[in-house]
Motif scaffolding. Sequence first.
Motif, mmCIF file in Angstrom:
data_model
loop_
_atom_site.group_PDB
_atom_site.id
_atom_site.type_symbol
_atom_site.label_atom_id
_atom_site.label_comp_id
_atom_site.label_asym_id
_atom_site.label_seq_id
_atom_site.Cartn_x
_atom_site.Cartn_y
_atom_site.Cartn_z
ATOM 1 N N VAL A 45 6.248 4.525 -13.554
ATOM 2 C CA VAL A 45 5.850 5.837 -14.061
ATOM 3 C C VAL A 45 4.477 6.194 -13.512
ATOM 4 O O VAL A 45 3.801 5.362 -12.904
ATOM 5 N N ASP A 46 4.050 7.434 -13.743
ATOM 6 C CA ASP A 46 2.735 7.879 -13.288
ATOM 7 C C ASP A 46 1.662 6.883 -13.708
ATOM 8 O O ASP A 46 1.594 6.493 -14.876
ATOM 9 N N GLY A 47 0.853 6.451 -12.768
ATOM 10 C CA GLY A 47 -0.240 5.533 -13.068
ATOM 11 C C GLY A 47 0.121 4.063 -13.028
ATOM 12 O O GLY A 47 -0.741 3.212 -13.242
ATOM 13 N N SER A 48 1.377 3.731 -12.733
ATOM 14 C CA SER A 48 1.771 2.314 -12.652
ATOM 15 C C SER A 48 1.066 1.632 -11.483
ATOM 16 O O SER A 48 0.986 2.179 -10.386
ATOM 17 N N LEU A 49 0.559 0.432 -11.739
ATOM 18 C CA LEU A 49 -0.035 -0.368 -10.679
ATOM 19 C C LEU A 49 1.093 -0.907 -9.806
ATOM 20 O O LEU A 49 2.018 -1.555 -10.308
ATOM 21 N N ILE A 50 1.019 -0.634 -8.519
ATOM 22 C CA ILE A 50 2.029 -1.159 -7.595
ATOM 23 C C ILE A 50 1.624 -2.562 -7.153
ATOM 24 O O ILE A 50 2.390 -3.501 -7.249
ATOM 25 N N PHE A 51 0.395 -2.693 -6.653
ATOM 26 C CA PHE A 51 -0.123 -4.011 -6.302
ATOM 27 C C PHE A 51 -1.629 -3.918 -6.093
ATOM 28 O O PHE A 51 -2.199 -2.831 -6.015
ATOM 29 N N THR A 52 -2.251 -5.084 -5.975
ATOM 30 C CA THR A 52 -3.668 -5.201 -5.639
ATOM 31 C C THR A 52 -3.772 -5.912 -4.305
ATOM 32 O O THR A 52 -3.166 -6.965 -4.105
ATOM 33 N N PHE A 53 -4.518 -5.322 -3.385
ATOM 34 C CA PHE A 53 -4.727 -5.953 -2.088
ATOM 35 C C PHE A 53 -5.518 -7.248 -2.272
ATOM 36 O O PHE A 53 -6.506 -7.270 -3.017
ATOM 37 N N PRO A 54 -5.122 -8.332 -1.595
ATOM 38 C CA PRO A 54 -5.958 -9.533 -1.595
ATOM 39 C C PRO A 54 -7.320 -9.193 -0.977
ATOM 40 O O PRO A 54 -7.410 -8.319 -0.103
ATOM 41 N N LYS A 55 -8.364 -9.852 -1.419
ATOM 42 C CA LYS A 55 -9.725 -9.525 -0.999
ATOM 43 C C LYS A 55 -9.873 -9.418 0.515
ATOM 44 O O LYS A 55 -10.446 -8.454 1.029
#
Length: 108
Positions: A45-55
């Motif tokens: 849904v709107d605002g869902s976190l898809i992923f976080t890039f590794p540093k």
Amino acid sequence: MENLSKYDFVDKTQGTRYTSLIFRKKGNVCHVFLDIPSTISNSLVDGSLIFTFPKEFKPKTFNLKLIFSNPSGRTARTRYDANTGNLYILSKLDVTESMYLDTFYFLD
């Protein structure tokens, strides 16, 4: 010669609900492959976190639309937060198709 074929690789699939979340990097050129199965894509849904890039793979800027192989030709807008490295979905799609992200980007 060995140095010419070396690249960094991070598989972040473990711990996600995705079929695949893989990052590759050679120099300042990076690649991300994401496969979100249809059973998960329709729950975003709107605002869902898809992923976080590794540093070590985190770009300063990242702007894209996720494209679906759906007759409607719909796309999903995303928002990237450069401070956290998080990529969010901005528009819910009522599509029961798998979502794929297969793209190259540059580290600034």
